[in-house]
Scaffold this motif. Structure first.
Motif, short mmCIF file in Angstrom:
data_model
loop_
_atom_site.label_atom_id
_atom_site.label_comp_id
_atom_site.label_asym_id
_atom_site.label_seq_id
_atom_site.Cartn_x
_atom_site.Cartn_y
_atom_site.Cartn_z
N ARG A 99 0.83 -1.21 0.00
CA ARG A 99 0.00 0.00 0.00
C ARG A 99 0.86 1.25 0.00
O ARG A 99 0.58 2.22 -0.71
N ALA A 146 1.11 4.04 -2.97
CA ALA A 146 0.81 5.45 -2.75
C ALA A 146 1.84 6.35 -3.42
O ALA A 146 1.48 7.37 -4.05
N VAL A 168 -2.68 12.83 -2.86
CA VAL A 168 -2.62 11.37 -2.80
C VAL A 168 -2.18 10.92 -1.41
O VAL A 168 -2.76 10.00 -0.81
N TYR A 187 -4.38 8.66 1.36
CA TYR A 187 -3.89 7.42 1.97
C TYR A 187 -3.68 7.55 3.48
O TYR A 187 -3.49 6.55 4.17
N ARG A 191 -5.00 6.24 -9.08
CA ARG A 191 -5.92 6.05 -7.96
C ARG A 191 -7.12 5.22 -8.38
O ARG A 191 -7.66 4.42 -7.59
#
Length: 274
Positions: free
Chosen positions: A127, A131, A159, A163, A262
Motif C-alpha cells: 500500500r 501510494a 494522494v 492514503y 488512484r
C-alpha cells in the motif's frame, strides 16, 4: 538556475533516461532474498562503465551530506528512504528496498527511483509503495504548460492525504538537465495555483516519498542515509519528466512499468468488497 531545454536537448536527456530505466529494471530483477547490497552496487557500476555513462553520485558533495559520495546508486532498506549508502547487508524476506540512481550521458542527466519488496510482501508495504507510485503519476499529470509548480506539489499531497500518510517537505523533487540538481525545488506538499508557471522545456525530477507514520527524518552516522524518525517503513518513486507543448514526457519510464492510478486502487477495492 532554471534552464529551458530545446526538443533536441530533451531527447539527449531521454537517452540517459532510457539507460536509468534499464538499470532500475535490472536492480528490481536482481533484488532477492540473500542478495548483498554491495553486490548490487558493483553490478550497477559495471553497467555504467559498459555504457560509457557517468555517475552523478560519485564524488557528489552537497551541503546535506558528509564528504563526497563514493557509490553509484542509493540503496535504502525499510525505514531508510533517501541517500542510502550501499553496505554489507544481505536482503531478507519482506525487506522494502528503494533504489535511486542518476547518470549523465554526453553531458545530460536523468534521475529515477523505485521501491521494490523483496520476497514475501506485507500488504501495508504494498500500500505504501502504491501510494508513492500514484502520487508520482498524479504529479506527472499536473506537469503541463500553463500549470503552476504548486499544482504538482498539491497533486502529490492530495494522494498522500487520501492514503493517510504524512509528508516531509525537507527533501523533494528538483530541476535536472546538465547537472543532477538544478532549480527549481519541487516540494511534495503545496497549494495549487501557486509558484512558478510551467513552460515547455522545463525538465524536472519528481519524487514523492512517504514514511508510514511520520513526516520527521533522522540521519545515520554515515552522514548520508535518511530514515523515518520513528522507524516506520518508507517508499520512494521518482521519474525525470520534460514539460512539452504536448504535455508531460516521462524520460525514465521502464519498459515493463504500468503507471499506477488512484482509479486502479478504487477498482481493486470495489472488486474485493463485491
Amino acid at each position: 538556475m532554471i534552464e529551458l531545454k530545446t526538443p533536441a536537448e530533451i531527447e539527449r536527456m531521454h537517452v540517459a533516461g532510457r539507460f536509468v530505466a534499464e538499470v532500475l529494471s535490472e536492480v528490481g530483477r536482481l533484488a532477492d532474498v540473500g542478495v548483498n547490497l554491495l553486490d548490487l552496487e558493483h553490478h550497477v557500476r559495471g553497467m555504467i562503465k559498459r555504457r560509457g555513462a557517468e555517475s552523478c553520485y560519485w564524488d557528489y558533495a552537497p551541503s546535506f551530506g558528509r564528504g563526497p559520495f563514493r557509490n553509484v546508486i542509493c540503496l535504502s532498506v525499510n525505514d531508510a528512504v533517501l541517500h542510502g549508502l550501499p553496505h554489507d547487508y544481505t536482503l531478507r524476506d519482506g525487506d522494502v528496498l528503494t533504489a535511486d540512481i542518476a547518470v549523465s550521458i554526453d553531458g545530460w542527466a536523468a534521475d529515477s527511483a523505485r521501491t521494490v519488496i523483496v520476497g514475501t510482501p506485507a500488504e501495508e508495504d504494498l500500500r505504501l509503495v502504491r501510494a508513492t507510485e500514484e502520487a508520482l503519476e498524479a504529479a506527472i499529470e499536473a506537469a503541463r504548460p500553463g500549470n503552476r509548480l504548486g499544482d504538482i506539489s498539491a497533486a502529490i499531497w492530495a494522494v498522500a492525504r487520501d492514503y493517510g500518510y504524512p509528508v516531509n517537505t525537507e527533501f523533494g523533487g528538483h530541476g535536472i538537465g546538465r547537472t543532477m540538481h538544478e532549480g527549481p525545488h519541487v516540494s511534495n506538499k503545496g497549494r495549487a495555483g501557486r509558484g512558478l508557471t510551467l513552460q515547455p522545456g522545463l525538465t524536472l525530477a519528481l519524487e514523492p516519498w512517504f514514511a508510514r507514520t511520520t513526516d520527521r527524518i533522522v540521519y545515520d552516522a554515515d552522514g548520508w542515509t535518511i530514515r523515518s524518525a520513528d522507524g516506520s517503513r518508507t517508499a520512494h518513486s521518482e521519474h525525470t519528466v520534460a514539460i512539452t507543448e504536448d504535455g508531460p514526457l516521462v524520460l525514465t519510464r521502464r519498459e515493463s512499468e504500468t503507471p499506477a492510478t488512484r482509479a486502479d486502487s478504487v477498482n481493486r477495492l470495489a472488486a474485493k468488497e463485491s
